[in-house]
Design a protein around this motif. Structure first.
Motif, PDB file in Angstrom:
ATOM      1  N   ALA A  26      58.331  64.108  67.695  1.00  0.00           N
ATOM      2  CA  ALA A  26      59.280  63.227  66.938  1.00  0.00           C
ATOM      3  C   ALA A  26      60.540  63.991  66.830  1.00  0.00           C
ATOM      4  O   ALA A  26      61.500  63.390  65.945  1.00  0.00           O
ATOM      5  CB  ALA A  26      58.378  63.155  65.772  1.00  0.00           C
ATOM      6  N   GLY A  27      60.773  65.352  67.016  1.00  0.00           N
ATOM      7  CA  GLY A  27      61.946  65.909  66.832  1.00  0.00           C
ATOM      8  C   GLY A  27      61.922  66.584  65.236  1.00  0.00           C
ATOM      9  O   GLY A  27      62.974  66.688  64.783  1.00  0.00           O
ATOM     10  N   ALA A  28      60.932  66.435  64.559  1.00  0.00           N
ATOM     11  CA  ALA A  28      60.839  66.882  63.245  1.00  0.00           C
ATOM     12  C   ALA A  28      61.062  68.387  63.196  1.00  0.00           C
ATOM     13  O   ALA A  28      61.422  68.661  61.824  1.00  0.00           O
ATOM     14  CB  ALA A  28      59.827  66.376  62.429  1.00  0.00           C
ATOM     15  N   SER A  29      60.078  69.152  64.085  1.00  0.00           N
ATOM     16  CA  SER A  29      59.929  70.583  63.623  1.00  0.00           C
ATOM     17  C   SER A  29      61.180  71.107  64.241  1.00  0.00           C
ATOM     18  O   SER A  29      61.800  70.684  65.260  1.00  0.00           O
ATOM     19  CB  SER A  29      58.706  71.099  64.396  1.00  0.00           C
ATOM     20  OG  SER A  29      58.627  70.657  65.868  1.00  0.00           O
ATOM     21  N   PRO A  30      61.604  72.391  63.842  1.00  0.00           N
ATOM     22  CA  PRO A  30      62.639  73.113  64.279  1.00  0.00           C
ATOM     23  C   PRO A  30      62.219  73.908  65.625  1.00  0.00           C
ATOM     24  O   PRO A  30      61.218  74.115  65.998  1.00  0.00           O
ATOM     25  CB  PRO A  30      63.104  74.151  63.071  1.00  0.00           C
ATOM     26  CG  PRO A  30      61.710  74.339  62.582  1.00  0.00           C
ATOM     27  CD  PRO A  30      61.096  72.902  62.622  1.00  0.00           C
ATOM     28  N   ILE A  31      63.226  74.211  66.349  1.00  0.00           N
ATOM     29  CA  ILE A  31      62.966  75.170  67.540  1.00  0.00           C
ATOM     30  C   ILE A  31      63.523  76.395  67.583  1.00  0.00           C
ATOM     31  O   ILE A  31      64.726  76.454  66.949  1.00  0.00           O
ATOM     32  CB  ILE A  31      63.325  74.257  68.729  1.00  0.00           C
ATOM     33  CG1 ILE A  31      62.910  74.795  70.312  1.00  0.00           C
ATOM     34  CG2 ILE A  31      64.832  74.224  69.045  1.00  0.00           C
ATOM     35  CD1 ILE A  31      63.287  74.020  71.318  1.00  0.00           C
ATOM     36  N   ALA A  65      63.191  56.344  63.146  1.00  0.00           N
ATOM     37  CA  ALA A  65      62.364  55.775  62.311  1.00  0.00           C
ATOM     38  C   ALA A  65      61.937  56.831  61.233  1.00  0.00           C
ATOM     39  O   ALA A  65      61.911  56.630  60.006  1.00  0.00           O
ATOM     40  CB  ALA A  65      60.910  55.380  62.909  1.00  0.00           C
ATOM     41  N   GLY A  66      61.871  58.032  61.640  1.00  0.00           N
ATOM     42  CA  GLY A  66      61.621  59.023  60.775  1.00  0.00           C
ATOM     43  C   GLY A  66      62.417  59.352  59.798  1.00  0.00           C
ATOM     44  O   GLY A  66      62.465  59.731  58.409  1.00  0.00           O
ATOM     45  N   TYR A  67      64.088  59.118  59.913  1.00  0.00           N
ATOM     46  CA  TYR A  67      64.967  59.342  59.007  1.00  0.00           C
ATOM     47  C   TYR A  67      65.116  58.148  57.902  1.00  0.00           C
ATOM     48  O   TYR A  67      65.065  58.622  56.819  1.00  0.00           O
ATOM     49  CB  TYR A  67      66.598  59.246  59.985  1.00  0.00           C
ATOM     50  CG  TYR A  67      67.666  59.419  58.920  1.00  0.00           C
ATOM     51  CD1 TYR A  67      67.967  60.156  58.516  1.00  0.00           C
ATOM     52  CD2 TYR A  67      68.315  58.130  58.971  1.00  0.00           C
ATOM     53  CE1 TYR A  67      69.272  60.396  57.702  1.00  0.00           C
ATOM     54  CE2 TYR A  67      69.512  57.878  58.177  1.00  0.00           C
ATOM     55  CZ  TYR A  67      69.867  58.833  57.340  1.00  0.00           C
ATOM     56  OH  TYR A  67      70.925  58.974  56.581  1.00  0.00           O
ATOM     57  N   LEU A  68      64.662  56.988  58.489  1.00  0.00           N
ATOM     58  CA  LEU A  68      64.644  55.813  57.349  1.00  0.00           C
ATOM     59  C   LEU A  68      63.507  55.980  56.755  1.00  0.00           C
ATOM     60  O   LEU A  68      63.540  55.773  55.580  1.00  0.00           O
ATOM     61  CB  LEU A  68      64.698  54.413  58.421  1.00  0.00           C
ATOM     62  CG  LEU A  68      65.800  54.226  59.337  1.00  0.00           C
ATOM     63  CD1 LEU A  68      65.514  52.956  59.734  1.00  0.00           C
ATOM     64  CD2 LEU A  68      67.076  54.193  58.221  1.00  0.00           C
ATOM     65  N   TRP A  69      62.508  56.657  57.291  1.00  0.00           N
ATOM     66  CA  TRP A  69      61.263  56.622  56.490  1.00  0.00           C
ATOM     67  C   TRP A  69      61.430  57.921  55.334  1.00  0.00           C
ATOM     68  O   TRP A  69      61.014  57.729  54.240  1.00  0.00           O
ATOM     69  CB  TRP A  69      60.121  56.980  57.286  1.00  0.00           C
ATOM     70  CG  TRP A  69      58.637  57.553  56.614  1.00  0.00           C
ATOM     71  CD1 TRP A  69      58.211  57.304  55.405  1.00  0.00           C
ATOM     72  CD2 TRP A  69      57.479  58.236  57.493  1.00  0.00           C
ATOM     73  NE1 TRP A  69      56.995  57.582  55.245  1.00  0.00           N
ATOM     74  CE2 TRP A  69      56.699  58.259  56.526  1.00  0.00           C
ATOM     75  CE3 TRP A  69      57.341  58.500  58.611  1.00  0.00           C
ATOM     76  CZ2 TRP A  69      55.306  58.765  56.744  1.00  0.00           C
ATOM     77  CZ3 TRP A  69      56.201  59.340  58.949  1.00  0.00           C
ATOM     78  CH2 TRP A  69      55.090  59.337  58.023  1.00  0.00           C
TER      79      TRP A  69
END
Length: 413
Positions: free
Chosen positions: A312-317, A340-344
């Motif tokens: 989802a691209g939520a965790s950092p790298i 969708a996660g940003y809107l969530w």
């Protein structure tokens, strides 16, 4: 063990089969029709493909009728990223030669050497895949509607700012039926100045308005008859015709988005995971369907919550080399799920006290920017969603966001 690679194209495809040693054992050139789809199935069966021991297949796409035919039964189909396939080509030839049969051979060898490093297409249910089709189409229609609305707004700024002032008090502005009827009635400032109260009231009624018609018609008449700058008459008329053509596209885009939204509202609640997804704060039917569309309902798709967060691209790298080390956000991700996660996260801040407290902690204690704090909240909540889906549990506010210890309790400890 036999491995299959298929170089996918629009009208024809190339199929290659290799054995454990990398030796080419069979190849075929097939057409994109029913007769062509039967050839690779017969070829796979000839070389030992059975229900118990299916031959894995690598192809550079995850959609289409060919992929649907190949996914019958328990056969694993691997959608290899074209950029990754191009890197594998350099391992087999440094002269940069390229051919479709050669690409099929490279894809087959990708599975032979590195099948463990690639992920097969998930075994989602038919209902989940149907929801994914509708949710993605509705998302595309929404983006297309906004794109056309932005074009229309830019055009109106060139010659007709009164129209923008007239619709700015309405929610969704130019996308509303009232705005469409108004622009059809008065496509240019010259025509707008001659519009009567009766015509404005009739336009509002055609748009479906039932209340406040007289007051809104009076407001529109005052705005349209105010003193505004004008283009030359011929230029204004030409721009008006361009605006009407763009307005037709916007009306079609609005209708498509609304129809697809209705289809999503009908299909998504039928899925067993819908109850769990909708229990999370910030997720409604449309946004929840988008989340389900991207994560699917195959419980074996992600080994753990960390895999889903990375997807989802939520965790950092972390990028480390020598003495340099940097922690940044992910650029390679599922863009639809990330959006969708940003809107969530944005909606969850107002819908959940725990989510709001978590967001404020990231802003105050960790000095995160707004986007970074929301991304961190999304990272936490999608991990919670993974847990709930795996265990069949609904969202629990107290379990998801337990109250942090107060300063007095911390000092006593």
């Amino acid at each position: 063990m036999i491995y299959c690679g298929i170089d996918w194209a629009e009208k024809t495809h190339d199929v290659a089969l290799v054995d454990d040693s990398g030796q080419l054992v069979a190849k075929r050139h097939i057409t994109d029709d029913v007769a062509g789809y039967k050839i690779p199935l017969d070829l796979l069966a000839e070389y030992g493909d059975t229900e118990e021991f299916p031959i894995p297949v690598a192809v550079e796409t995850s959609r289409g009728l060919l992929v649907a035919v190949l996914r019958t039964g328990k056969r694993q189909v691997f959608a290899i990223n074209p950029m990754a396939a191009a890197r594998y080509q350099d391992r087999h030839s440094v002269s940069r030669k390229k051919s479709d049969p050669g690409d099929a051979l490279v894809l087959a060898n990708v599975l032979r050497t590195d099948m463990h490093a690639h992920r097969p297409l998930p075994q989602d249910s038919d209902l989940a895949r149907a929801v994914a089709v509708l949710a993605r189409a509705q998302q595309d229609a929404t983006w297309n509607r906004q794109r056309i609305a932005n074009q229309l707004r830019s055009l109106l700024r060139e010659y007709y700012p009164a129209a923008l002032v007239a619709v700015e008090s309405w929610k969704n502005g130019l996308c509303r039926p009232e705005a469409h009827q108004l622009l059809k009635l008065a496509p240019t400032p010259a025509k707008a100045a001659r519009v009567t109260r009766t015509q404005l009231q009739a336009a509002l009624k055609r748009a479906g308005r039932q209340r406040g018609i007289a007051a809104d018609a009076e407001r529109l008449r005052e705005v349209l008859r105010a003193d505004w700058a004008h283009q030359p008459q011929l230029v204004e008329d030409a721009l008006g015709k361009q605006m009407l053509a763009l307005l037709m596209q916007l009306e079609a885009a609005c209708t498509s988005a609304d129809n697809l939204a209705e289809a999503v509202e009908e299909a998504f609640p039928q899925h067993p995971d819908a109850e769990i997804i909708l229990s999370f704060p910030g997720l409604g039917t449309q946004l929840g369907a988008r989340v389900l569309a991207e994560i699917g309902d195959d419980r074996q798709r992600f080994a753990d919550a960390r895999g889903l967060k990375a997807y989802a691209g939520a965790s950092p790298i972390t990028r480390a080399s020598g003495k340099k080390s940097a922690i940044t956000r992910r650029w390679v991700k599922n863009d639809r799920l990330n959006h969708a996660g940003y809107l969530w996260a944005f909606s969850a801040i107002t819908a959940s006290p725990g989510a709001k407290a978590h967001y404020r902690r990231r802003r105050d204690s960790h000095a995160d920017w707004d986007a970074a704090a929301e991304r961190n909240l999304f990272n936490r909540m999608i991990g919670q969603l993974y847990h709930c889906l795996q265990h069949g549990e609904r969202f629990d506010e107290l379990a998801a966001f337990p109250s942090p210890p107060s300063a007095t309790e911390t000092a006593a400890a």
